[in-house]
Design an enzyme around this catalytic site. Structure first.
Site, PDB file in Angstrom:
ATOM      1  N   ASP A 239      -0.297  -7.402   1.804  1.00 17.91           N
ATOM      2  CA  ASP A 239       0.287  -6.055   1.783  1.00 17.91           C
ATOM      3  C   ASP A 239       1.811  -6.169   1.798  1.00 17.91           C
ATOM      4  O   ASP A 239       2.466  -5.918   2.818  1.00 17.91           O
ATOM      5  CB  ASP A 239      -0.230  -5.282   3.006  1.00 17.91           C
ATOM      6  CG  ASP A 239       0.012  -3.796   2.883  1.00 17.91           C
ATOM      7  OD1 ASP A 239       0.407  -3.338   1.794  1.00 17.91           O
ATOM      8  OD2 ASP A 239      -0.206  -3.084   3.889  1.00 17.91           O
TER       9      ASP A 239
ATOM     10  N   HIS B 276       0.811  -1.216   0.000  1.00 16.47           N
ATOM     11  CA  HIS B 276       0.000   0.000   0.000  1.00 16.47           C
ATOM     12  C   HIS B 276       0.848   1.272   0.000  1.00 16.47           C
ATOM     13  O   HIS B 276       0.311   2.379  -0.126  1.00 16.47           O
ATOM     14  CB  HIS B 276      -1.024  -0.016   1.154  1.00 16.47           C
ATOM     15  CG  HIS B 276      -0.537   0.446   2.486  1.00 16.47           C
ATOM     16  ND1 HIS B 276      -0.304  -0.398   3.542  1.00 16.47           N
ATOM     17  CD2 HIS B 276      -0.248   1.683   2.944  1.00 16.47           C
ATOM     18  CE1 HIS B 276       0.098   0.305   4.588  1.00 16.47           C
ATOM     19  NE2 HIS B 276       0.138   1.572   4.250  1.00 16.47           N
TER      20      HIS B 276
ATOM     21  N   GLY C 221       2.751   6.433   8.426  1.00 19.65           N
ATOM     22  CA  GLY C 221       4.137   6.851   8.192  1.00 19.65           C
ATOM     23  C   GLY C 221       5.129   5.779   8.613  1.00 19.65           C
ATOM     24  O   GLY C 221       6.261   5.772   8.166  1.00 19.65           O
TER      25      GLY C 221
ATOM     26  N   SER D  42       4.183   2.686   8.127  1.00 22.48           N
ATOM     27  CA  SER D  42       3.782   1.637   7.189  1.00 22.48           C
ATOM     28  C   SER D  42       4.954   1.183   6.332  1.00 22.48           C
ATOM     29  O   SER D  42       5.769   1.996   5.898  1.00 22.48           O
ATOM     30  CB  SER D  42       2.693   2.157   6.250  1.00 22.48           C
ATOM     31  OG  SER D  42       1.460   1.974   6.847  1.00 22.48           O
ATOM     32  N   GLY D  43       4.977  -0.105   6.056  1.00 21.68           N
ATOM     33  CA  GLY D  43       6.032  -0.653   5.211  1.00 21.68           C
ATOM     34  C   GLY D  43       7.291  -0.967   5.992  1.00 21.68           C
ATOM     35  O   GLY D  43       8.150  -1.703   5.531  1.00 21.68           O
TER      36      GLY D  43
HETATM   37  C1  4AZ Z   1      -1.394   3.526   8.401  1.00 24.06           C
HETATM   38  O1  4AZ Z   1      -2.389   4.187   8.153  1.00 24.06           O
HETATM   39  C2  4AZ Z   1      -1.383   2.727   9.640  1.00 24.06           C
HETATM   40  N1  4AZ Z   1      -1.746   1.167  14.305  1.00 24.06           N
HETATM   41  C3  4AZ Z   1      -0.269   2.010   9.979  1.00 24.06           C
HETATM   42  C4  4AZ Z   1      -0.247   1.267  11.142  1.00 24.06           C
HETATM   43  C5  4AZ Z   1      -1.365   1.261  11.935  1.00 24.06           C
HETATM   44  C6  4AZ Z   1      -2.494   1.975  11.627  1.00 24.06           C
HETATM   45  C7  4AZ Z   1      -2.493   2.729  10.457  1.00 24.06           C
HETATM   46  C8  4AZ Z   1      -1.345   0.437  13.196  1.00 24.06           C
HETATM   47  O2  4AZ Z   1      -0.424   3.515   7.648  1.00 24.06           O
END
Ligand code: 4AZ
Length: 581
Positions: free
Chosen positions: A432, A384, A528, A530-531
């Protein structure tokens, strides 16, 4: 990264790795109960006294299927992991509660104009808080000012004229106790810093210069001395207003401030982290302006014309492989007992910042997601995070997104591979996972250094309850746009059964996902992050076990972070990277 209530959740207080960051404080109640017992159960810590599960000198008693720790007086918790709460709310009035090694295990430090012994009454110059013969002037508004003798400075004239730091300030033993923004440092042994997760012994006489004082220090190899401060009732840290020593050859003008003005007794709270103007886009990113970019963009590499992300060359252009995987060599592994925090240089050498700009544009790159170096030319991330309409680059080895570190490596991305079955719904994200193929220069993509290393791919599962590490520059409870500094935290692997229960994520999980964190809320990954990596350690080797993927909010009760289960995708990864480096 969400770091609310870190201490309420920290189980292994003595092993928190060295990190300093913003983090919230648990509530003020005297909760010596074992709210986290279910976590110990998860970890199958039953009946085992060897190795001794009791921390802080606890004596283990093995009874059939159970162990019981007999804790030294000052400790509580199933594993004696927490220091007893000695300062109840209001014990020290408007002052600080400092932890001590002997009964009653605390003393109050009043912050002038509040007067000893209880710091409840105001008496600006009584006793005189100004040191070095500084003169205290009682001002009308219950405040005071120290008039310092020539050359002395600091709110209390405590800083002598020669006070300065050399190099990065690790040897600094001076007396500056104010941050660059003028906030007064907390004592290293203040209860607010140590909280109930630990005992202050280690802070009293450390080789890093920490002790029962509030002078700025650099115990963890940062760029200059820093200290903890209290802002908005939260523990934060900031760099100090300390002078660099002049190099011997240069002559400098002697700075002679004459007065040191006391700050108002109510601290004006401001955010110590500079505004972070990037915008995180958790799902499919779109472009935005006003981005932040490390100064590293001057690299000649970045002037090259954009490279189409796909198709990827099948032949590997790089010949060099790394010597090891999963073996960090952090600059300094100090046993930080303060709680969640800023990552130590070299502690997560596989962490990358994935940065984007609109395809073919001359805009600046901005951080969009985390990623993990798994081979010199391959970064693992979340699908994503990838949008085909963007140019990508990665920064390796850096901790601060706002400044170019000497340890940084900037590498362009040659192509992206998204899992064929990646699917986003309004509630969750399936498969993902994605790979970034880095672009080699002179046959080399990432160069292996103390600060840039690959993590290992997992070979087998880790047990539910294992404590693993997450890291990233994502949103925090005090900074929705993310942290400038790489933060890290410990989370626990949560069983699929618990995480698929009705009160958690019900049927939203599949076998390509798992949860980690705390059902109680608090420590979590966030937008932020993420990944980025969730790594777990076995035999001193770190494995990439999860990829930050999704979650219902951040740090919410019963809504832990959800991670892509890397183990399930080993064949997919190996198929894509083949035998390449
Ligand atoms: C996001 O939106 C996201 N609490 C990443 C991790 C989590 C929630 C949202 C986990 O990238």
């Amino acid at each position: 990264m969400h770091l609310l209530n870190v201490f309420a959740n920290v189980l292994f207080a003595t092993k928190i790795s060295g990190l300093k960051a913003e983090f919230g404080r648990s509530d003020d109640s005297d909760d010596d109960d074992d709210a986290n017992d279910w976590l110990f159960e998860l970890q199958s810590l039953r009946g085992k006294c060897s190795p001794n599960p009791c921390l802080n000198g606890g004596v283990c008693d093995e009874k059939r299927n159970h162990f019981k720790c007999k804790c030294p007086k000052q400790f509580v918790g199933r594993r004696c992991e927490r220091g007893k709460r000695v300062c109840k709310r209001g014990t020290c009035g408007a002052g600080l509660c400092l932890l001590t090694l002997s009964p009653p295990y605390y003393k109050c430090k009043c912050i002038p104009p509040f007067a000893p012994p209880n710091c409840k009454t105001i008496a600006p110059c009584d006793p005189n808080p100004c040191q070095n013969n500084g003169k205290c002037v009682d001002e009308d508004d219950d405040d005071f000012e120290c008039i310092c003798p020539d050359g002395f400075r600091g709110q209390y004239c405590q800083v002598d004229p020669d006070d300065c730091y050399e190099g990065d300030g690790q040897s600094y033993r001076g007396k500056v106790s104010e941050t660059e923004e003028g906030d007064e440092c907390l004592d290293w042994n203040s209860e607010f810093v140590l909280d109930k997760g630990s005992f202050p012994a280690a802070a009293f006489a450390s080789s890093e210069g920490l002790g029962p004082h509030n002078f700025c220090r650099n115990p963890d190899g940062d760029k200059k001395p820093w200290c903890f401060i209290k802002k908005n009732r939260r523990l934060r840290w900031d760099y100090c207003n300390v002078r660099k020593c002049p190099t011997p050859a240069t002559t400098t003008t002697k700075m002679v401030p004459t007065t040191a003005k006391a700050r108002p007794t109510t601290i004006a709270f401001t955010d110590s982290i500079p505004p972070f103007v990037t915008t995180f886009q958790p799902n499919i990113p779109t472009t935005t302006d006003g981005s932040i970019t490390p100064e590293s963009t001057s690299s000649a590499q970045l002037a090259t014309t954009p490279v189409p992300p796909t198709p990827l060359p099948t032949k590997d252009t790089s010949t060099k492989s790394f010597l090891t995987c999963g073996k960090p060599n952090p600059k300094k592994q100090i046993n930080r007992i303060y709680g969640g925090l800023k990552a130590i240089p070299g502690a997560h050498p596989w962490q990358v910042s994935i940065q984007v700009k609109p395809k073919g544009s001359i805009q600046q790159y901005r951080h969009i997601c985390g990623g993990t170096l798994i081979k010199p030319c391959w970064v693992l991330t979340a699908a994503h995070c990838i949008n085909k309409n963007q140019d990508y680059r990665v920064i390796l080895g850096g901790l601060n997104l706002m400044q170019k570190d000497q340890t940084d490596q900037t590498v362009l991305v040659e192509g992206t591979i998204i899992h064929e079955k990646f699917k986003e719904t309004t509630d969750n994200v399936y498969n993902d996972i994605a790979l970034l193929k880095l672009k080699a220069t002179n046959g080399e993509c990432a160069k292996e250094t103390q600060f840039v290393k690959a993590v290992c791919l997992p070979k087998e599962p880790f047990a539910d309850g294992t404590e693993c590490s997450i890291s990233g520059w994502g949103a925090t409870d005090t900074s929705e746009y993310g942290s400038v500094h790489l933060l890290d935290a410990q989370v626990l692997l949560i069983s699929q059964e618990v995480c698929s229960s009705n009160k958690v994520y019900s049927s939203l999980l599949d076998d390509g996902m798992f949860c980690a964190g705390y059902l109680k809320g608090g420590v979590d990954s966030c937008q932020g992050d993420s990944g980025g990596p969730l790594t777990c350690m076995r035999n001193q080797t770190h494995y990439i076990y999860g990829i930050v993927s999704w979650g219902d909010g951040c740090g919410e009760k019963n809504k832990p972070g959800v991670y892509t289960r890397v183990l399930k995708y080993l064949d997919w990864i190996n198929e894509k990277i083949g035998g390449t480096q």
